[in-house]
Design an enzyme around this catalytic site. Structure first.
Site, PDB file in Angstrom:
ATOM      1  N   ARG A  65       0.854  -1.201   0.000  1.00  0.00           N
ATOM      2  CA  ARG A  65       0.000   0.000   0.000  1.00  0.00           C
ATOM      3  C   ARG A  65       0.885   1.244   0.000  1.00  0.00           C
ATOM      4  O   ARG A  65       0.808   2.093   0.869  1.00  0.00           O
ATOM      5  CB  ARG A  65      -0.907   0.000   1.238  1.00  0.00           C
ATOM      6  CG  ARG A  65      -1.907  -1.161   1.278  1.00  0.00           C
ATOM      7  CD  ARG A  65      -2.926  -0.968   2.376  1.00  0.00           C
ATOM      8  NE  ARG A  65      -2.314  -0.927   3.698  1.00  0.00           N
ATOM      9  CZ  ARG A  65      -2.620  -0.035   4.631  1.00  0.00           C
ATOM     10  NH1 ARG A  65      -3.513   0.896   4.395  1.00  0.00           N
ATOM     11  NH2 ARG A  65      -2.028  -0.072   5.816  1.00  0.00           N
ATOM     12  N   ARG A  96      13.385   4.387   1.142  1.00  0.00           N
ATOM     13  CA  ARG A  96      12.151   4.018   0.453  1.00  0.00           C
ATOM     14  C   ARG A  96      12.085   4.800  -0.842  1.00  0.00           C
ATOM     15  O   ARG A  96      12.517   5.955  -0.883  1.00  0.00           O
ATOM     16  CB  ARG A  96      10.923   4.436   1.282  1.00  0.00           C
ATOM     17  CG  ARG A  96      10.854   3.865   2.653  1.00  0.00           C
ATOM     18  CD  ARG A  96      10.019   2.652   2.728  1.00  0.00           C
ATOM     19  NE  ARG A  96       8.721   2.793   2.079  1.00  0.00           N
ATOM     20  CZ  ARG A  96       7.866   1.795   1.959  1.00  0.00           C
ATOM     21  NH1 ARG A  96       8.171   0.600   2.391  1.00  0.00           N
ATOM     22  NH2 ARG A  96       6.697   1.984   1.367  1.00  0.00           N
ATOM     23  N   ILE A  97      11.546   4.159  -1.868  1.00  0.00           N
ATOM     24  CA  ILE A  97      11.334   4.903  -3.109  1.00  0.00           C
ATOM     25  C   ILE A  97       9.982   5.588  -2.986  1.00  0.00           C
ATOM     26  O   ILE A  97       8.982   4.944  -2.664  1.00  0.00           O
ATOM     27  CB  ILE A  97      11.391   3.959  -4.330  1.00  0.00           C
ATOM     28  CG1 ILE A  97      12.833   3.470  -4.494  1.00  0.00           C
ATOM     29  CG2 ILE A  97      10.913   4.673  -5.594  1.00  0.00           C
ATOM     30  CD1 ILE A  97      13.043   2.441  -5.554  1.00  0.00           C
ATOM     31  N   ASN A 112      17.583  14.923  -2.149  1.00  0.00           N
ATOM     32  CA  ASN A 112      18.108  13.627  -1.683  1.00  0.00           C
ATOM     33  C   ASN A 112      19.626  13.687  -1.696  1.00  0.00           C
ATOM     34  O   ASN A 112      20.215  14.423  -2.478  1.00  0.00           O
ATOM     35  CB  ASN A 112      17.628  12.505  -2.620  1.00  0.00           C
ATOM     36  CG  ASN A 112      18.147  11.138  -2.187  1.00  0.00           C
ATOM     37  OD1 ASN A 112      18.101  10.802  -0.999  1.00  0.00           O
ATOM     38  ND2 ASN A 112      18.655  10.353  -3.109  1.00  0.00           N
ATOM     39  N   HIS A 114      22.944  11.135  -2.170  1.00  0.00           N
ATOM     40  CA  HIS A 114      23.318   9.796  -2.631  1.00  0.00           C
ATOM     41  C   HIS A 114      24.835   9.634  -2.487  1.00  0.00           C
ATOM     42  O   HIS A 114      25.582  10.534  -2.881  1.00  0.00           O
ATOM     43  CB  HIS A 114      22.893   9.608  -4.092  1.00  0.00           C
ATOM     44  CG  HIS A 114      23.229   8.252  -4.605  1.00  0.00           C
ATOM     45  ND1 HIS A 114      22.518   7.124  -4.228  1.00  0.00           N
ATOM     46  CD2 HIS A 114      24.219   7.819  -5.421  1.00  0.00           C
ATOM     47  CE1 HIS A 114      23.056   6.062  -4.813  1.00  0.00           C
ATOM     48  NE2 HIS A 114      24.082   6.455  -5.537  1.00  0.00           N
ATOM     49  N   ASP A 146      13.428  13.462  -8.792  1.00  0.00           N
ATOM     50  CA  ASP A 146      12.418  13.336  -9.848  1.00  0.00           C
ATOM     51  C   ASP A 146      11.893  11.906  -9.847  1.00  0.00           C
ATOM     52  O   ASP A 146      12.171  11.148  -8.914  1.00  0.00           O
ATOM     53  CB  ASP A 146      12.969  13.798 -11.215  1.00  0.00           C
ATOM     54  CG  ASP A 146      14.042  12.864 -11.748  1.00  0.00           C
ATOM     55  OD1 ASP A 146      14.295  11.797 -11.126  1.00  0.00           O
ATOM     56  OD2 ASP A 146      14.632  13.185 -12.802  1.00  0.00           O
ATOM     57  N   GLU A 147      11.171  11.534 -10.904  1.00  0.00           N
ATOM     58  CA  GLU A 147      10.497  10.221 -10.876  1.00  0.00           C
ATOM     59  C   GLU A 147      11.452   9.029 -10.992  1.00  0.00           C
ATOM     60  O   GLU A 147      11.076   7.903 -10.722  1.00  0.00           O
ATOM     61  CB  GLU A 147       9.423  10.135 -11.972  1.00  0.00           C
ATOM     62  CG  GLU A 147       8.098  10.790 -11.590  1.00  0.00           C
ATOM     63  CD  GLU A 147       8.051  12.279 -11.875  1.00  0.00           C
ATOM     64  OE1 GLU A 147       9.096  12.860 -12.253  1.00  0.00           O
ATOM     65  OE2 GLU A 147       6.957  12.873 -11.706  1.00  0.00           O
ATOM     66  N   VAL A 149      15.195   6.820 -10.255  1.00  0.00           N
ATOM     67  CA  VAL A 149      15.980   6.496  -9.052  1.00  0.00           C
ATOM     68  C   VAL A 149      17.322   7.229  -9.151  1.00  0.00           C
ATOM     69  O   VAL A 149      18.158   6.899 -10.005  1.00  0.00           O
ATOM     70  CB  VAL A 149      16.200   4.963  -8.928  1.00  0.00           C
ATOM     71  CG1 VAL A 149      17.102   4.649  -7.738  1.00  0.00           C
ATOM     72  CG2 VAL A 149      14.864   4.255  -8.770  1.00  0.00           C
TER      73      VAL A 149
HETATM   74  C1  GAR Z   1      24.091   8.029   3.758  1.00  0.00           C
HETATM   75  O1  GAR Z   1      25.348   7.569   3.399  1.00  0.00           O
HETATM   76  C2  GAR Z   1      23.270   8.367   2.534  1.00  0.00           C
HETATM   77  O2  GAR Z   1      24.022   8.913   1.500  1.00  0.00           O
HETATM   78  C3  GAR Z   1      22.754   7.011   2.150  1.00  0.00           C
HETATM   79  O3  GAR Z   1      22.421   6.392   3.371  1.00  0.00           O
HETATM   80  C4  GAR Z   1      23.266   6.902   4.394  1.00  0.00           C
HETATM   81  C5  GAR Z   1      22.392   7.396   5.516  1.00  0.00           C
HETATM   82  O4  GAR Z   1      23.157   7.769   6.616  1.00  0.00           O
HETATM   83  N1  GAR Z   1      21.617   7.114   1.285  1.00  0.00           N
HETATM   84  C6  GAR Z   1      21.399   6.288   0.276  1.00  0.00           C
HETATM   85  O5  GAR Z   1      22.129   5.361   0.007  1.00  0.00           O
HETATM   86  C7  GAR Z   1      20.140   6.596  -0.521  1.00  0.00           C
HETATM   87  N2  GAR Z   1      20.139   5.867  -1.735  1.00  0.00           N
HETATM   88  P1  GAR Z   1      22.559   8.673   7.763  1.00  0.00           P
HETATM   89  O6  GAR Z   1      21.248   8.020   8.208  1.00  0.00           O
HETATM   90  O7  GAR Z   1      23.574   8.635   8.845  1.00  0.00           O
HETATM   91  O8  GAR Z   1      22.329  10.041   7.216  1.00  0.00           O
END
Ligand code: GAR
Length: 206
Positions: A65, A96-97, A112, A114, A146-147, A149
């Site tokens: 959901r 989460r996506i 976000n 990354h 954006d939409e 990943v």
């Molecule tokens: C971070 O390294 C962030 O870049 C990554 O999760 C970690 C969260 O650390 N995010 C992803 O990989 C998203 N695709 P935090 O909870 O200590 O900020």
């Protein structure tokens, strides 16, 4: 002043770096709410300690959901006045996506971070991907969501060198230090209205 909502799933170190920078550097944005999709996220206690309201929307209770889960997130953001016109949403280790509906509603208002130099190594285990590929440099990217990943317009990137002795663990540590520098900077640029988007390019005005 705009209102900030931060979405986390775990440790919350990026969230902490943003909240600290807002206080210390007087970034003109109000940290209104931290939402976690996990009740045991360590970041929740950090947010509370820093005087920021928190909410848990347990994603495990929304299996199959996804839209309802996102609706719950949106209504919580709205409750704290983090609206598309008046707010900014930061995904900070939010695993989460999010749905196209959420993204459309908050168009160009969701950021976000990354842990790689996008467009290289999107998706999960970005640091492992960079190590296994044999990249000599990696880093982190703050981008609009954006939409796709990890495909949205790039705001700031931080670079780290991958040395002979690096392992996935040491690389992850090095990248995290950079993350804590660039994410607060991106929030500051947004809060001070210094970002404009043209196509895929984000212009930073001085
Ligand atoms: C971070 O390294 C962030 O870049 C990554 O999760 C970690 C969260 O650390 N995010 C992803 O990989 C998203 N695709 P935090 O909870 O200590 O900020």
């Amino acid at each position: 002043m705009k209102n900030l909502g931060i979405l986390i799933s775990g440790r919350g170190s990026n969230m902490e770096s943003i909240l600290k920078a807002i206080k210390k550097q007087k970034i003109p944005i109000n940290p209104a709410i931290v939402i976690s999709n996990k009740s045991n996220a360590k970041g929740l206690a950090i947010a509370k300690k820093m005087g920021v309201q928190t909410a848990v929307i347990d994603s495990s209770k929304y299996k199959g959901r996804r839209l309802q889960f996102d609706e719950e997130i949106i209504s919580t953001l709205r409750k704290y006045n983090v609206t598309p016109t008046n707010g900014l949403v930061c995904l900070a280790g939010f695993m989460r996506i999010i749905s196209p509906h959420f993204i459309k509603e908050y168009k160009n208002k969701i950021l976000n971070i990354h842990p790689a130099l996008l467009p290289a190594f999107p998706g999960l285990d970005a640091q492992k991907q960079a190590m296994e590929f044999g990249a000599k440099y990696s880093g982190c990217t703050v981008h609009f969501v954006d939409e796709g990943v990890d495909t949205g317009p790039i705001i700031i990137q931080g670079i780290v060198e991958i040395g002979n002795k690096d392992t996935e663990k040491t690389l992850t540590k090095k990248i995290l230090i950079k993350e804590h520098e660039i994410y607060p900077k991106a929030v500051e640029l947004f809060a001070k209205k210094k970002l404009s988007i043209k196509g895929r390019r984000v212009r930073i005005s001085s």
